[in-house]
Design an enzyme around this catalytic site. Structure first.
Site, short mmCIF file in Angstrom:
data_model
loop_
_atom_site.label_atom_id
_atom_site.label_comp_id
_atom_site.label_asym_id
_atom_site.label_seq_id
_atom_site.Cartn_x
_atom_site.Cartn_y
_atom_site.Cartn_z
CD GLU A 92 42.08 44.41 33.58
OE1 GLU A 92 42.84 44.72 32.65
OE2 GLU A 92 42.49 44.19 34.72
CB CYS A 113 38.25 35.70 37.85
SG CYS A 113 38.63 36.67 39.28
CB CYS A 120 38.23 47.96 45.13
SG CYS A 120 37.69 47.00 46.57
CB CYS A 124 43.73 45.30 50.29
SG CYS A 124 42.08 45.02 50.96
CB CYS A 127 44.73 44.51 46.15
SG CYS A 127 43.48 44.37 44.87
CB CYS A 341 44.78 37.01 43.04
SG CYS A 341 43.86 35.51 42.95
#
Ligand code: SAH
Ligand code: SF4
Length: 365
Positions: A92, A113, A120, A124, A127, A341
């Site tokens: 994305e 962005c 990832c 975290c 997230c 975010c």
């Protein structure tokens, strides 16, 4: 014979191809210009190449397009694009108009962005991307193509932040190559000052980046002021590189580059948003010319944290400002389309198990 994708070649490889075809060297510069500056996607558009040369090139090469398969627009004007990669994986990219309140250039600003990984490397807890595991790293051209495709669609981006899916510095070589292509005068020719790499704090790579000579901005997602809290919310990275080591790397980065650093701080209600946290943060940043972006937590389905009240966020900002640290509160943009975010996540394609397993255990807070 397998045809080579011209977008996958760096400048030296493009010269190699031109040499293999027996063409003069300036042809490489012409091809780069067609692809990156005029953004043509088929050979017939390359009008300074003769017909025979174009046909010859077509026998050896292709230019793959990276299409988006979904496009969502938020009520606040933020847009989210779901790009399909050549192996069917999806990433994305988010376009954010305007920026922090009080910024005089906010009207003209359009920030892209960018994603740097599918999923990832890290996990975290606040997230959504972190729940995917790492499916794979993006290639340099897949990072750059996000820019090219949106430019082709007529979007005039002014700023580029590697804050989409993924940990950029865990994909160091491709990210550095992508920054090279974005800034090379013969390629996209963007100013490095308009590009920001955001890292959760990979210390060896911060050192490397400091010595690289690259002039983009570096943002560090600090998010906590004690190891006890950082271990809880960013377990993987903080166990490897606790706060002391991270701050030392930031100091080193500043000494090597003389550049200001950006710090991101996600505010999680009752976890890291106290007055004591704000004061500790001013202590950690002492001696490092820095700007802080406070990001009130963006919630997602089943998220284990809550966003603090506005009053708490403003108080946190005030303590930092009184200590002389420029501090912005990042507005939540695009949260109605899960584009803010920490809200980016795509479905892994069947057969592509994450190379780092998805963490599914419940999070204690
Ligand atoms: N991996 C890199 C860049 C992508 S994350 C990094 O961690 O810096 C981009 C930013 O979004 C980081 O500052 C991260 O702390 C923040 N973030 C992640 N999840 C969030 C959430 N749910 N709400 C608010 N900010 C979040
Ligand atoms: Fe990865 Fe950044 Fe999300 Fe952490 S905050 S899981 S490093 S994308």
């Amino acid at each position: 014979m397998k045809r080579v994708d011209l977008l996958s070649l760096d400048a030296a490889q493009m010269e190699g191809l031109v040499r293999d075809l027996g063409w003069p060297r300036y042809r490489a510069a012409q091809l780069l210009q067609w692809i990156y500056q005029k953004r043509v996607r088929d050979f017939s558009g390359m009008t300074n190449l003769g017909k025979t040369d174009r046909e010859r090139l077509e026998r050896h090469a292709v230019i793959h397009r990276m299409d988006w398969t979904r496009h969502l627009t938020s009520s606040d004007g933020t847009e989210k694009f779901l790009f399909r990669l050549s192996d069917g994986q999806e990433i994305e990219s988010v376009l954010i108009p305007g920026d922090e309140a009080g910024d005089p250039s906010a009207d003209r600003r359009l920030t892209l962005c960018l994603s740097t990984q599918v999923g990832c490397t890290l996990d975290c807890r606040f997230c959504l991307t972190g729940t995917m595991g790492l499916i794979r790293n993006l290639k340099a051209h897949e990072i750059v193509d996000q820019v090219l495709e949106l430019q082709r669609a007529g979007r005039r981006m002014t700023n580029f932040v590697m804050m989409g899916m993924g940990e950029p510095l865990a994909n160091y070589n491709e990210v550095v190559e992508a920054i090279g292509r974005l800034t090379a005068p013969r390629m996209l020719a963007l100013s490095p000052r308009r590009i920001t790499v955001s890292t959760s704090g990979l210390v060896p790579q911060i050192h490397r980046l400091g010595k690289s000579g690259l002039k983009m901005n570096l943002a560090v997602s600090l998010n906590a002021t004690t190891d006890a809290v950082r271990d809880r919310i960013m377990p993987e990275v903080n166990r490897l590189y606790p706060i002391k080591a991270l701050m030392a790397a930031c100091r080193g980065y500043h000494s090597a580059t003389r550049r200001k650093l950006f710090f991101e701080y996600v505010l999680l209600s009752g976890v890291n948003d106290s007055g004591d946290d704000a004061r500790r943060l001013t202590g950690l940043l002492r001696g490092i010319p820095s700007k802080v972006n406070l990001i009130p937590f963006n919630e997602f389905p089943d998220s284990p944290f809550r966003r603090p009240d506005d009053g708490v966020v403003l108080k946190f900002q005030k303590i930092l400002m009184e200590a002389g640290i420029t501090t912005f509160i990042r507005k939540s943009r695009g949260s109605d389309i899960l584009a803010a975010c920490g809200q980016l996540r795509t479905e892994a394609k069947p057969g592509d198990a994450p190379i780092i397993p998805i963490k599914t255990q419940a999070v204690k807070i």
